[in-house]
Enzyme design. Sequence first.
Site, PDB file in Angstrom:
ATOM      1  N   HIS A  80       0.829  -1.201   0.000  1.00  0.00           N
ATOM      2  CA  HIS A  80       0.000   0.000   0.000  1.00  0.00           C
ATOM      3  C   HIS A  80       0.866   1.255   0.000  1.00  0.00           C
ATOM      4  O   HIS A  80       0.564   2.225  -0.692  1.00  0.00           O
ATOM      5  CB  HIS A  80      -0.915   0.020   1.230  1.00  0.00           C
ATOM      6  CG  HIS A  80      -1.818   1.208   1.275  1.00  0.00           C
ATOM      7  ND1 HIS A  80      -3.121   1.178   0.808  1.00  0.00           N
ATOM      8  CD2 HIS A  80      -1.614   2.475   1.718  1.00  0.00           C
ATOM      9  CE1 HIS A  80      -3.671   2.367   0.951  1.00  0.00           C
ATOM     10  NE2 HIS A  80      -2.771   3.172   1.520  1.00  0.00           N
ATOM     11  N   GLU A  81       1.925   1.246   0.793  1.00  0.00           N
ATOM     12  CA  GLU A  81       2.732   2.439   0.976  1.00  0.00           C
ATOM     13  C   GLU A  81       3.660   2.737  -0.195  1.00  0.00           C
ATOM     14  O   GLU A  81       3.853   3.901  -0.540  1.00  0.00           O
ATOM     15  CB  GLU A  81       3.580   2.301   2.253  1.00  0.00           C
ATOM     16  CG  GLU A  81       2.783   2.163   3.534  1.00  0.00           C
ATOM     17  CD  GLU A  81       1.929   3.386   3.830  1.00  0.00           C
ATOM     18  OE1 GLU A  81       2.193   4.461   3.261  1.00  0.00           O
ATOM     19  OE2 GLU A  81       1.001   3.264   4.648  1.00  0.00           O
ATOM     20  N   SER A  82       4.275   1.694  -0.795  1.00  0.00           N
ATOM     21  CA  SER A  82       5.329   1.968  -1.769  1.00  0.00           C
ATOM     22  C   SER A  82       5.327   1.068  -2.995  1.00  0.00           C
ATOM     23  O   SER A  82       6.195   1.232  -3.855  1.00  0.00           O
ATOM     24  CB  SER A  82       6.697   1.835  -1.086  1.00  0.00           C
ATOM     25  OG  SER A  82       6.975   0.462  -0.817  1.00  0.00           O
TER      26      SER A  82
END
Length: 231
Positions: A80-82
Amino acid sequence: MLKKTVLTFAFLTILTTFYGFNAHFSTPVTDPVLNEGAGMNDLTLPSEGSYVISAYDNLIRRISEQEGHDWRLMSAIAYHESRFTPDITSRSGARGLMQIMPSVARHFDVSADRISDPETNVWLANKLMTEIMSSLRIPAGTPEKDRMSIVLASYNGGIGHVSDARRLARLHGEDPNSWEVVARYLELKSLPEYYESDVVKCGRFTGSRQTLAYVDDVMGRYDKYCRIAGR
């Protein structure tokens, strides 16, 4: 000991940790789980070994298990983040696989120039997760899905706002350990009749839509990862 506990809670209360939704991706990256056969950017692939979820399976699994966390959940956060890209920085300054803020690194006595290192980045995310779980003090009998969702909401929106929502739940005779209940009070914290309550310590919260979407996305991906990767 009391001073350390108070300082830790203060740090977690004011911290908005992860900003993957603000990250700029210089190279398109696919999810190997949802797009079978798709390759990742060569820069993210190790020189040896195979993987099920990402090129960082072994790294995330080793560090997460040392900290007592489910590596598949941490992998879902990383996606999700990267999109498993180690060398990106968000508009807010969050860096690396887990989009760690410099303030988190300082809290754990890690220099800013080490944040983007994948091993350091994953280690910091796990240490932060440990502190959040310790500070929330969710009872042992709480259903795991509720527990994980409340932790993820704290991870994204800040433990202070989540704690406020739990206090509001108690005030109104509802279960502060139910994610459905906590999510509703996070939404209500945008209204003065709720954020002006005496039990609210962190004021108005306008990020509930983003935080609830974050929890839904990470939990949904975690379920997928559980189906394709053993514990």
